[in-house]
Design a protein around this motif. Structure first.
Motif, PDB file in Angstrom:
ATOM      1  N   SER A  63      42.803  35.929  49.878  1.00 53.68           N
ATOM      2  CA  SER A  63      42.370  35.742  48.495  1.00 53.68           C
ATOM      3  C   SER A  63      40.877  35.438  48.431  1.00 53.68           C
ATOM      4  N   TYR A  64      40.339  35.522  47.226  1.00 57.10           N
ATOM      5  CA  TYR A  64      38.929  35.198  47.035  1.00 57.10           C
ATOM      6  C   TYR A  64      38.632  33.751  47.422  1.00 57.10           C
TER       7      TYR A  64
ATOM      8  N   LYS B 151      32.804  39.841  43.437  1.00 55.17           N
ATOM      9  CA  LYS B 151      33.024  38.539  42.807  1.00 55.17           C
ATOM     10  C   LYS B 151      32.084  37.491  43.417  1.00 55.17           C
ATOM     11  N   ALA B 152      31.932  37.562  44.735  1.00 53.35           N
ATOM     12  CA  ALA B 152      31.064  36.587  45.409  1.00 53.35           C
ATOM     13  C   ALA B 152      29.616  36.733  44.935  1.00 53.35           C
TER      14      ALA B 152
ATOM     15  N   MET C   1      36.417  41.452  46.160  1.00 46.98           N
ATOM     16  CA  MET C   1      36.043  40.093  46.591  1.00 46.98           C
ATOM     17  C   MET C   1      34.530  39.982  46.783  1.00 46.98           C
TER      18      MET C   1
ATOM     19  N   LYS D 242      35.700  32.309  49.898  1.00 50.00           N
ATOM     20  CA  LYS D 242      34.734  31.284  49.500  1.00 50.00           C
ATOM     21  C   LYS D 242      34.738  30.114  50.475  1.00 50.00           C
TER      22      LYS D 242
END
Ligand SMILES: *Cc1c(COP(=O)(O)O)cnc(C)c1O
Length: 433
Positions: A419-420, A197-198, A194, A424
């Motif tokens: 979850s991602y 991904k960020a 995560m 976010k």
């Protein structure tokens, strides 16, 4: 000082840019453009210098003129607010205890230094950053404590729910202020994915996300300080010095090699690993073949693909012969680590925790080859942080140090995410741009 990316596909940057970015845009690690050895006079006189004076000499060329001298000295003084004793364990073998800081792990040094650099860069309140960090335990606590209350820095720590010890969880969920903890329904790798991904998510670029693990030069380079302090304490013995680092991401040992490039007389390095043996296998076969990480009792070293190894190769100009002359790496099982913790205690009374014990094992193995040396292993955490392993093995109860006691009674505050997308929305709802 300028820094270049080891992937060679990104612009050169200043110290400040490298610290704020963490990783280069081409995903490479930053590396200093030049390394100038310190004068002989410095080493001849090192026993007369304070820790702060030594640290200043070691780091100043890497910061250059981007932080004024008096500010850099203040940052160093703030960073080094605790002791780094070299404790004799048996003849010619010393434990360099790096756990006397606020969270009782060596990561306190790098976290405190990096946070204060970021605080300085935000001195005009116009360089806000958000530190996003995934932790399997120790990093989160050190980052939470090191960054607490630093102006212009928001910190978000992701940890796997139920997979860190109670002490570790308290250290990262009880501080409040600019420190926010996210409890992820998953394992450490999910947290790490995560975070990665960020960093690649353009829609979050306004938050200036940065990392606080040893890929960041402001966490890696100050780890040289205590290698100098070990030499300062052992210099008078006048014997070749072997340094053994219990290694996970290879940040500590890489800092040790950097100290040698500055002229510090370390005769030989040992990277001691648990079952995660990518580097020992590399030294045997010449083939770098990373594997997924394996869970062990020295869990802060459960790393299958050590991120700083590429910096070590750069420090040796990828010359395998020169590298092998200075450097050994050995892997040890949990079973031998446990019996070693017992042996050390029975023979010397010294209480080692699993990471330090792995370091001790590597040191002993190397000293059979180089018996006329003195050896230091890094004791990277206080045994209390691994009491589940240490107490039953030694049939003892460890007293709770005050640093730990102070977080145990405090209520935990964390936000659960799965979850991602939840990460976010947490960032967009809780962090000011
Ligand atoms: C992080 C950590 C290590 C590994 O250090 P690296 O610099 O990543 O090799 C070893 N021991 C403890 C207790 C740690 O927290």
């Amino acid at each position: 000082m300028k820094y270049f990316s080891l992937n060679s596909n990104a612009p050169r940057v200043s110290f400040e840019e490298a610290v704020v970015l963490g990783l280069a845009p081409d995903r490479g690690l930053y590396f200093p453009e030049s390394i100038t050895p310190l004068p002989n006079a410095f080493f001849n006189n090192i026993e007369n210098l304070s820790h702060e004076e030594i640290a200043f000499e070691a780091i100043k060329q890497f910061v250059g003129d981007e932080i004024p001298e008096n500010e850099l000295k203040r940052i160093i003084a703030d960073t080094l607010c605790f002791d780094f004793p070299c404790i004799p364990v048996e003849e010619n073998i010393y434990s360099l205890e790096l756990f006397h800081g606020p969270t009782m792990a060596f990561k306190d040094v790098g976290a405190r230094f990096m946070s204060r650099c970021l605080g300085y860069f935000n001195r005009n309140d116009n360089k806000k950053v958000t530190v996003l960090v995934a932790t399997s335990g120790d990093t989160g606590g050190a980052v939470a404590s090191g960054f607490l209350g630093v102006k212009g820095v928001e910190v978000i720590i992701l940890y796997p729910s139920g997979k860190v010890s109670e002490i570790q969880e308290r250290q990262l969920t009880t501080l409040g202020q600019n420190i926010k903890a996210l409890e992820v329904d998953g394992v450490f790798d999910d947290c790490q994915d995560m975070v990665k991904k960020a960093f690649l998510d353009d829609s979050l670029s306004a938050y200036n996300l940065t990392s606080a693990n040893s890929i960041n030069i402001a966490r890696w380079l100050p780890q040289m300080f205590y290698i100098f302090f070990a030499y300062q304490q052992l210099k008078k013995q006048n014997k070749p010095l072997i340094l053994s680092c219990p290694s996970g991401n290879f940040g500590n040992i890489c800092a040790g090699i950097m100290a040698k490039r500055l002229g510090l007389p370390i005769a030989h390095f040992v990277a001691s690993t648990n079952a995660n043996d990518t580097v020992p296998r590399f030294l045997e076969s010449g083939l770098y073949d990373p594997k997924p990480s394996i869970a062990t009792i020295s869990n802060a070293m459960d790393v299958g693909n050590p991120s700083n190894f590429i910096r070590i190769q750069e420090l040796y100009n990828n010359d395998l012969k020169a590298f092998e002359k200075d450097f050994s790496s050995y892997s040890f099982s949990d079973a031998i680590t446990e019996s070693t913790i017992k042996d050390i205690y029975q023979h010397t009374g010294y209480i080692a925790e699993p990471h330090g014990a792995v370091g001790y094992l590597g040191l002993k193995k190397e000293m059979q080859k180089q018996p006329n040396s003195i050896g230091v292993f890094l004791e990277t955490a206080h045994p209390i942080k691994f009491l589940d392993v240490v107490e039953p093995l030694l049939a003892i109860t460890l007293p709770i140090p005050t640093q730990i006691e102070s977080v145990l009674g405090v209520e935990k505050i964390s936000t659960k995410i799965k979850s991602y997308d939840e990460l976010k929305s947490f960032i967009t709802n809780n962090i000011n741009q």
